[in-house]
Design a protein around this motif. Structure first.
Motif, PDB file in Angstrom:
ATOM      1  N   LYS A  39      46.327  38.878  40.895  1.00 38.51           N
ATOM      2  CA  LYS A  39      46.219  40.134  41.627  1.00 38.51           C
ATOM      3  C   LYS A  39      45.657  39.902  43.027  1.00 38.51           C
ATOM      4  N   ALA A  40      44.622  39.060  43.092  1.00 34.06           N
ATOM      5  CA  ALA A  40      44.000  38.777  44.384  1.00 34.06           C
ATOM      6  C   ALA A  40      45.003  38.142  45.342  1.00 34.06           C
ATOM      7  N   GLU A  41      45.837  37.254  44.817  1.00 31.62           N
ATOM      8  CA  GLU A  41      46.837  36.586  45.664  1.00 31.62           C
ATOM      9  C   GLU A  41      47.840  37.583  46.224  1.00 31.62           C
ATOM     10  N   ARG A  42      48.246  38.543  45.399  1.00 31.79           N
ATOM     11  CA  ARG A  42      49.195  39.561  45.869  1.00 31.79           C
ATOM     12  C   ARG A  42      48.553  40.465  46.907  1.00 31.79           C
ATOM     13  N   LEU A  43      47.292  40.827  46.667  1.00 35.30           N
ATOM     14  CA  LEU A  43      46.613  41.696  47.637  1.00 35.30           C
ATOM     15  C   LEU A  43      46.403  40.989  48.971  1.00 35.30           C
ATOM     16  N   ARG A  44      46.093  39.692  48.925  1.00 34.89           N
ATOM     17  CA  ARG A  44      45.880  38.941  50.163  1.00 34.89           C
ATOM     18  C   ARG A  44      47.174  38.779  50.959  1.00 34.89           C
ATOM     19  N   SER A  45      48.322  39.028  50.319  1.00 36.93           N
ATOM     20  CA  SER A  45      49.594  38.939  51.042  1.00 36.93           C
ATOM     21  C   SER A  45      49.765  40.095  52.029  1.00 36.93           C
ATOM     22  N   ILE A  46      48.938  41.131  51.891  1.00 32.74           N
ATOM     23  CA  ILE A  46      49.025  42.303  52.762  1.00 32.74           C
ATOM     24  C   ILE A  46      48.187  42.055  54.013  1.00 32.74           C
ATOM     25  N   SER A  47      48.836  42.028  55.173  1.00 30.89           N
ATOM     26  CA  SER A  47      48.111  41.814  56.434  1.00 30.89           C
ATOM     27  C   SER A  47      47.108  42.932  56.661  1.00 30.89           C
ATOM     28  N   GLY A  48      45.850  42.563  56.850  1.00 34.91           N
ATOM     29  CA  GLY A  48      44.792  43.546  57.041  1.00 34.91           C
ATOM     30  C   GLY A  48      43.802  43.554  55.894  1.00 34.91           C
ATOM     31  N   ILE A  49      44.213  43.082  54.732  1.00 32.47           N
ATOM     32  CA  ILE A  49      43.320  43.015  53.574  1.00 32.47           C
ATOM     33  C   ILE A  49      42.783  41.598  53.437  1.00 32.47           C
ATOM     34  N   GLY A  50      41.480  41.452  53.611  1.00 29.71           N
ATOM     35  CA  GLY A  50      40.825  40.160  53.520  1.00 29.71           C
ATOM     36  C   GLY A  50      40.101  39.995  52.197  1.00 29.71           C
ATOM     37  N   PRO A  51      39.344  38.910  52.046  1.00 34.47           N
ATOM     38  CA  PRO A  51      38.663  38.628  50.773  1.00 34.47           C
ATOM     39  C   PRO A  51      37.663  39.691  50.349  1.00 34.47           C
ATOM     40  N   VAL A  52      36.947  40.293  51.309  1.00 34.76           N
ATOM     41  CA  VAL A  52      35.977  41.337  50.959  1.00 34.76           C
ATOM     42  C   VAL A  52      36.703  42.565  50.429  1.00 34.76           C
ATOM     43  N   SER A  53      37.774  42.957  51.106  1.00 40.96           N
ATOM     44  CA  SER A  53      38.557  44.113  50.654  1.00 40.96           C
ATOM     45  C   SER A  53      39.170  43.856  49.286  1.00 40.96           C
ATOM     46  N   VAL A  54      39.653  42.634  49.070  1.00 42.38           N
ATOM     47  CA  VAL A  54      40.240  42.276  47.767  1.00 42.38           C
ATOM     48  C   VAL A  54      39.189  42.408  46.673  1.00 42.38           C
ATOM     49  N   ALA A  55      37.995  41.877  46.923  1.00 35.38           N
ATOM     50  CA  ALA A  55      36.922  41.955  45.929  1.00 35.38           C
ATOM     51  C   ALA A  55      36.577  43.398  45.605  1.00 35.38           C
ATOM     52  N   MET A  56      36.511  44.237  46.627  1.00 30.68           N
ATOM     53  CA  MET A  56      36.191  45.647  46.408  1.00 30.68           C
ATOM     54  C   MET A  56      37.300  46.360  45.636  1.00 30.68           C
ATOM     55  N   LEU A  57      38.522  46.081  45.990  1.00 25.33           N
ATOM     56  CA  LEU A  57      39.650  46.709  45.297  1.00 25.33           C
ATOM     57  C   LEU A  57      39.663  46.355  43.814  1.00 25.33           C
ATOM     58  N   LEU A  58      39.463  45.078  43.506  1.00 27.53           N
ATOM     59  CA  LEU A  58      39.498  44.631  42.120  1.00 27.53           C
ATOM     60  C   LEU A  58      38.287  45.130  41.334  1.00 27.53           C
ATOM     61  N   ALA A  59      37.126  45.158  42.003  1.00 28.65           N
ATOM     62  CA  ALA A  59      35.905  45.555  41.308  1.00 28.65           C
ATOM     63  C   ALA A  59      35.786  47.071  41.137  1.00 28.65           C
ATOM     64  N   GLU A  60      36.164  47.815  42.159  1.00 28.51           N
ATOM     65  CA  GLU A  60      35.951  49.256  42.165  1.00 28.51           C
ATOM     66  C   GLU A  60      37.166  50.070  41.746  1.00 28.51           C
ATOM     67  N   MET A  61      38.348  49.458  41.801  1.00 24.73           N
ATOM     68  CA  MET A  61      39.562  50.197  41.458  1.00 24.73           C
ATOM     69  C   MET A  61      40.396  49.414  40.458  1.00 24.73           C
ATOM     70  N   SER A  62      39.876  49.280  39.251  1.00 25.54           N
ATOM     71  CA  SER A  62      40.614  48.569  38.209  1.00 25.54           C
ATOM     72  C   SER A  62      41.898  49.303  37.834  1.00 25.54           C
ATOM     73  N   GLU A  63      41.968  50.592  38.193  1.00 27.07           N
ATOM     74  CA  GLU A  63      43.162  51.393  37.885  1.00 27.07           C
ATOM     75  C   GLU A  63      44.308  51.119  38.852  1.00 27.07           C
ATOM     76  N   LEU A  64      44.032  50.402  39.930  1.00 25.13           N
ATOM     77  CA  LEU A  64      45.042  50.157  40.954  1.00 25.13           C
ATOM     78  C   LEU A  64      46.260  49.468  40.340  1.00 25.13           C
ATOM     79  N   GLY A  65      47.430  49.996  40.668  1.00 23.00           N
ATOM     80  CA  GLY A  65      48.659  49.472  40.095  1.00 23.00           C
ATOM     81  C   GLY A  65      49.161  50.315  38.944  1.00 23.00           C
ATOM     82  N   ARG A  66      48.306  51.269  38.490  1.00 23.85           N
ATOM     83  CA  ARG A  66      48.701  52.127  37.379  1.00 23.85           C
ATOM     84  C   ARG A  66      48.567  53.611  37.743  1.00 23.85           C
ATOM     85  N   MET A  67      48.615  53.890  39.043  1.00 19.93           N
ATOM     86  CA  MET A  67      48.462  55.279  39.483  1.00 19.93           C
ATOM     87  C   MET A  67      49.448  55.595  40.596  1.00 19.93           C
TER      88      MET A  67
END
Length: 239
Positions: free
Chosen positions: A114-142
């Motif tokens: 998941k992190a690898e796919r998110l990092r493919s988006i220009s503008g999303i860095g490692p901090v944003s990836v960590a926050m997305l995965l930690a705070e939005m586990s529902e992402l991808g199902r909404m």
């Protein structure tokens, strides 16, 4: 096979000669296994592959609880030596730990993908990836709207009667807003697709902060779509 006979103490049973077989059920069978052994019943765990192969050899394709029970009974009648006995307590703990470790390794692999796919988006860095995965586990199902709302990046109405109030962002997860605002700022400068969107909004006279929030909201919807499809983001993707 003999049946269990109640002895003097109703809580005690004499079950000599009775054998019970069952398949693995993800650890749920352990409690039953211990109870059966404590009652003096010869209980064994059978490998799913064995029962499945046996079913195919008999031409069984349908699957119900009754059919499974019949297959296990017939298999044990033909192969009374099959199945593994209940391990001792230390081995049970060791097996539980190895199963848990395998689950954690698999979860880490999924997070890494998941992190690898998110990092493919220009503008999303490692901090944003960590926050997305930690705070939005529902992402991808909404839906895209739901994803934006959860990050405080969806404009909410403030209307009353004929009055139409200014739309502002509110609710959602506050800690997320700060990280994604920075991601939106980076995307508005370096993401070739979103940079063009930001430029068009500025040309229409939109305030700088509103533009960055809109870009951040698009980043979240893109991240949601990327995880939903399982494919990395490409410049040709729709933002």
């Amino acid at each position: 096979m003999s049946l269990c006979q109640i002895t003097g103490n109703p809580s005690e049973y004499a079950c000599e000669g009775l054998k019970v077989g069952f398949e693995a059920t993800g650890g749920q069978e352990w409690a039953l296994w211990r109870v059966l052994i404590s009652m003096g019943i010869n209980a064994v765990q059978l490998r799913l592959a064995q029962i499945k192969a046996f079913a195919f050899s008999m031409g069984k394709r349908a699957k119900t609880d009754q059919i499974d029970a019949e297959l296990i009974a017939r298999f044990l009648a033909l192969r009374p030596e099959a199945g593994r006995t209940l391990p001792d307590e230390k081995l049970q703990i060791l097996q539980a730990l190895t199963v848990r470790r395998a689950q954690m390794v698999e979860a880490r692999k999924r997070l890494s993908a998941k992190a690898e796919r998110l990092r493919s988006i220009s503008g999303i860095g490692p901090v944003s990836v960590a926050m997305l995965l930690a705070e939005m586990s529902e992402l991808g199902r909404m839906t895209a709207t739901e994803a934006a709302a959860m990050t405080r990046l969806a404009p909410m109405s403030h209307d009353s009667g004929a009055m139409r109030g200014k739309r502002v962002i509110s609710g959602g997860r506050r800690s997320f807003c700060h990280v994604l605002f920075q991601a939106g700022l980076a995307a508005s400068c370096h993401n070739p697709v979103l940079k063009a969107v930001a430029k068009r909004m500025k040309q229409r006279g939109k305030p700088h902060k509103l533009v960055i929030i809109a870009i951040a909201r698009r980043l979240v919807t893109i991240a949601n779509a990327v995880l939903k499809t399982g494919l990395p983001w490409r410049i040709s993707s729709v933002a």
